[in-house]
Design a protein around this motif. Structure first.
Motif, short mmCIF file in Angstrom:
data_model
loop_
_atom_site.label_atom_id
_atom_site.label_comp_id
_atom_site.label_asym_id
_atom_site.label_seq_id
_atom_site.Cartn_x
_atom_site.Cartn_y
_atom_site.Cartn_z
N ASN A 1 29.25 78.61 46.49
CA ASN A 1 28.16 77.89 45.83
C ASN A 1 27.68 78.68 44.62
O ASN A 1 26.52 79.06 44.50
N GLU A 2 28.63 78.94 43.72
CA GLU A 2 28.36 79.73 42.52
C GLU A 2 28.76 78.94 41.29
O GLU A 2 29.48 77.94 41.38
N LEU A 3 28.30 79.40 40.15
CA LEU A 3 28.62 78.74 38.88
C LEU A 3 28.87 79.80 37.82
O LEU A 3 28.62 80.98 38.04
N CYS A 4 29.36 79.35 36.69
CA CYS A 4 29.58 80.26 35.56
C CYS A 4 28.83 79.74 34.34
O CYS A 4 28.91 78.56 34.01
N VAL A 5 28.10 80.62 33.69
CA VAL A 5 27.43 80.32 32.44
C VAL A 5 28.32 80.81 31.29
O VAL A 5 28.65 81.99 31.23
N CYS A 6 28.72 79.89 30.43
CA CYS A 6 29.56 80.22 29.27
C CYS A 6 28.70 80.14 28.02
O CYS A 6 28.24 79.06 27.65
N LYS B 1 35.36 68.60 37.41
CA LYS B 1 34.02 68.78 37.99
C LYS B 1 33.70 70.26 38.23
O LYS B 1 33.30 70.67 39.32
N LEU B 2 33.88 71.05 37.20
CA LEU B 2 33.69 72.49 37.33
C LEU B 2 32.21 72.86 37.29
O LEU B 2 31.45 72.31 36.49
N PRO B 3 31.78 73.80 38.12
CA PRO B 3 30.39 74.27 38.09
C PRO B 3 30.15 75.22 36.93
O PRO B 3 30.15 76.44 37.08
N CYS B 4 30.01 74.66 35.75
CA CYS B 4 29.98 75.45 34.52
C CYS B 4 28.84 74.98 33.62
O CYS B 4 28.69 73.79 33.38
N ILE B 5 28.04 75.91 33.14
CA ILE B 5 26.99 75.60 32.18
C ILE B 5 27.42 76.17 30.83
O ILE B 5 27.65 77.36 30.69
N HIS C 1 22.19 70.84 38.70
CA HIS C 1 23.14 69.78 38.37
C HIS C 1 24.57 70.22 38.69
O HIS C 1 25.35 69.46 39.28
N CYS C 2 24.91 71.45 38.32
CA CYS C 2 26.26 71.96 38.57
C CYS C 2 26.55 72.10 40.06
O CYS C 2 27.63 71.75 40.52
N ARG C 3 25.60 72.62 40.80
CA ARG C 3 25.81 72.86 42.23
C ARG C 3 25.90 71.55 43.02
O ARG C 3 26.42 71.52 44.13
N SER C 4 25.40 70.47 42.44
CA SER C 4 25.43 69.18 43.14
C SER C 4 26.82 68.57 43.16
O SER C 4 27.08 67.63 43.92
N LYS D 1 28.33 66.83 40.76
CA LYS D 1 28.37 65.50 40.15
C LYS D 1 29.60 65.35 39.27
O LYS D 1 30.29 66.31 38.94
N VAL D 2 29.87 64.12 38.87
CA VAL D 2 31.10 63.83 38.12
C VAL D 2 31.20 64.68 36.86
O VAL D 2 32.20 65.34 36.62
N SER D 3 30.14 64.68 36.06
CA SER D 3 30.12 65.55 34.88
C SER D 3 29.41 66.84 35.26
O SER D 3 28.22 67.00 35.05
N SER D 4 30.13 67.73 35.89
CA SER D 4 29.48 68.89 36.48
C SER D 4 29.00 69.88 35.44
O SER D 4 27.99 70.53 35.61
N GLY D 5 29.75 70.02 34.35
CA GLY D 5 29.30 70.92 33.29
C GLY D 5 28.08 70.33 32.59
O GLY D 5 27.81 69.14 32.66
N ILE D 6 27.36 71.16 31.91
CA ILE D 6 26.20 70.69 31.14
C ILE D 6 26.05 71.59 29.92
O ILE D 6 26.30 72.79 29.99
N ILE D 7 25.68 71.01 28.81
CA ILE D 7 25.52 71.78 27.57
C ILE D 7 24.04 71.98 27.30
O ILE D 7 23.28 71.01 27.23
N VAL D 8 23.63 73.21 27.16
CA VAL D 8 22.25 73.53 26.80
C VAL D 8 22.28 74.20 25.43
O VAL D 8 22.95 75.21 25.25
#
Length: 212
Positions: free
Chosen positions: A98-103, A126-130, A183-186, A188-195
């Protein structure tokens, strides 16, 4: 050249406050602040900057190439850390953690093809990536208006949602990162998110003597 984090401290502190220490982070030139928030010490960082064996990379990495647990640098090739970060996110998913990566990347790297290829894979798998674009308004000495037809970097993910955030406000950065992490840990279909951390003022000083 000195890729420092002055005027961009809110990004490093806010992002770290919005994720867990077990999560992963990868960045480009501006690694000093993240090395510190990822539990590197001032002594190790300064020793690295002066090429000493007590440095965080034994004095062999210098300003860019600093590493700690779950922190993968500091990368010298502009934009190359983004697909690497997606690979880290793929490993997190593959191992069932239950981990993610911040790029992190800057506005200067935002127009590269490898960035968009990574968006596509992150959404498809559906990668857990921000993905976080630290927009300080200049890539080296070139303003964003001269380099990009659209400077709304947070809208570039196609099927990946995006947020525009005040990168000078540490609380805004923290809350946006928390939202993105949830959002990433959930899964969802678009698991990545752009901030997009858009600083309302330009950075305090130039990157090097060439673009003062």
């Amino acid at each position: 050249i000195g890729s420092n984090v002055d005027n961009m401290e809110a990004c490093a502190v806010g992002i770290e406050a919005g994720i867990n220490l077990s999560d992963h982070l990868i960045t480009a030139y501006r690694a000093h602040g993240y090395t510190l928030t990822r539990r590197g010490t001032v002594r190790e960082i300064m020793a690295e900057l002066t090429g000493r064996r007590g440095g965080i990379a034994k004095g062999k990495g210098g300003s860019m190439h600093m590493y700690t647990k779950h922190f993968y640098g500091g990368n010298g090739i502009v934009g190359a850390q983004v697909p690497l970060g997606a690979g880290v996110a793929l490993a997190c998913k593959y191992l069932g953690k239950n981990e993610l990566c911040v790029c992190l990347y800057g506005d200067g790297a935002a127009n590269q093809g490898q960035i968009f290829e990574t968006y596509n894979m992150a959404s498809l798998w559906k990668l857990p990536c921000i993905f976080i674009c630290e927009n300080n308004k200049y890539g080296m000495g070139t303003s964003v208006e001269r380099a990009a037809a659209s400077t709304d970097y947070y809208k570039r993910g196609d099927f990946i949602p995006g947020l525009r955030v005040d990168g000078m406000d540490v609380l805004c950065v923290r809350e946006a990162t928390k939202f993105a992490a949830e959002h990433c840990r959930s899964g969802k279909v678009s698991s990545g998110i752009i901030v997009t951390n858009d600083a309302p003022i330009d950075r305090y000083r130039s990157l090097s003597a060439d673009n003062r």
